[in-house]
Structures are given as C-alpha cells and as structure tokens.
Design an enzyme around this catalytic site. Structure first.
Site, mmCIF file in Angstrom:
data_model
loop_
_atom_site.group_PDB
_atom_site.id
_atom_site.type_symbol
_atom_site.label_atom_id
_atom_site.label_comp_id
_atom_site.label_asym_id
_atom_site.label_seq_id
_atom_site.Cartn_x
_atom_site.Cartn_y
_atom_site.Cartn_z
ATOM 1 N N HIS A 263 6.734 2.698 6.201
ATOM 2 C CA HIS A 263 6.692 0.685 6.979
ATOM 3 C C HIS A 263 8.453 0.489 7.480
ATOM 4 C CE1 HIS A 263 2.884 -0.265 4.817
ATOM 5 N NE2 HIS A 263 3.332 0.627 3.885
ATOM 6 N N GLY B 2 1.338 -0.873 0.049
ATOM 7 C CA GLY B 2 0.074 0.429 0.113
ATOM 8 C C GLY B 2 0.854 1.602 0.282
ATOM 9 N N CYS B 3 0.833 2.355 0.345
ATOM 10 C CA CYS B 3 1.180 3.905 0.916
ATOM 11 C C CYS B 3 2.439 3.647 1.430
ATOM 12 C CB CYS B 3 0.975 4.614 1.843
ATOM 13 S SG CYS B 3 0.933 6.367 1.796
ATOM 14 N N PHE B 4 3.608 4.223 0.948
ATOM 15 C CA PHE B 4 5.056 3.565 1.934
ATOM 16 C C PHE B 4 5.414 3.976 2.920
ATOM 17 C CE2 PHE B 4 7.393 5.495 -2.342
ATOM 18 C CZ PHE B 4 6.884 7.339 -1.393
ATOM 19 N N TRP B 5 4.613 5.446 2.404
ATOM 20 C CA TRP B 5 4.569 5.960 4.474
ATOM 21 C C TRP B 5 5.258 5.132 5.452
ATOM 22 C CZ3 TRP B 5 2.656 11.356 3.378
ATOM 23 C CH2 TRP B 5 3.771 12.024 2.790
#
Length: 151
Positions: A14, A9-12
């Site tokens: 992880h 999903g959104c990489f922020w």
C-alpha cells in the site's frame, strides 16, 4: 504536516500506492484499531494492518487521500478478519467529519461498504522487514534506504 491512518487489507504494497503522490512526506505500515496489548507480526490480536501517511496539507488534501483510499481497494467485500479490514482512523473531529462524508458518498454510489471509521488510539509500527514491500525488490535502493533509515 498532517497524518492519516487507514487499513486496506494486507498492508504489503500500500505504501507504493500512496508514496509517489506530490505532497506525501512519509509512509509507514503498522498496526492500529485494537483495544489491548501490543501487536506483533506473529500476533496481531484484534489490531488491523494499516498504512500511516504523513502529508503536506497545502499540497494534498485529506479528501484527496481518502478518495485514493476508496479507489485502491474493494470496500464491498466483507473482511476475512479484523486484521485485514477496511478502516479509516481519525485523529480529530475534522478528520472524522471528512471521512464520514466520503464514506456516505461511496455508499450512495456503490451501495454497501464494509469500511469502518474509528478514532486512532495508538499506532504500532511494523518491523523494518515489512516496510517498503515493493522497494525491497530493488536491492541497491532498498539497502541505501535501510542505511539512511528513511521510513
């Protein structure tokens, strides 16, 4: 040192879910899985936001990382777009085999999974302003990290 790349999903954020594990040497976010062009934060084209993890395979196995991947996000929901899909990217036959095996185990346990397993053709690192999302909340540490360019 081994490398594994995946989309959740959104990489922020992880990076924070993986960077603290013993054996993780480096995390960085970017774009992968697309076919043509060079993605940017304003135009990702058909690329997926991904996390790339470099690790010491003597301390942490690919299987452990892939298990963590499946624990850290819901793979049973259809993605909103190619940009935010669940994706495991392999660099060699060994990684492909391990990823496909883990995916089959997950499907056996939870049923359907929208996770794709594909070869990694290229990785484009995201701008520095996107790196280390949670670390940016601690300004003195983040500023030191930027000074040292520790990505």
């Amino acid at each position: 040192m081994d490398t594994v790349t995946f989309g959740m999903g959104c990489f922020w954020g992880h990076e924070a879910r993986f960077g603290y594990h013993s054996g993780i040497l480096r995390t960085r976010i970017g774009y992968a899985g697309g076919k043509e062009g060079q993605p940017t934060s304003k135009n990702t084209m058909d690329y997926t936001e991904v996390l790339q993890v470099q690790f010491n395979a003597e301390l942490l196995s690919l299987g452990q990382i892939v298990n963590q991947f499946f624990k850290q996000h819901n793979t049973t929901r259809a993605p909103r777009s190619m940009k935010y899909r669940s994706l495991l990217l392999f660099e060699n036959e060994e990684q492909m085999s391990e990823m496909l095996q883990k995916l089959e185990e997950i499907k056996h346990i939870q049923g359907n999974s929208y996770t794709s397993v594909e070869p990694l053709h290229s990785f484009y690192e995201a701008d520095i302003r996107h790196q280390k999302y949670y670390l940016q909340r601690w300004k003195p540490v983040h500023e030191k990290w930027q000074d040292l360019h520790l990505i």
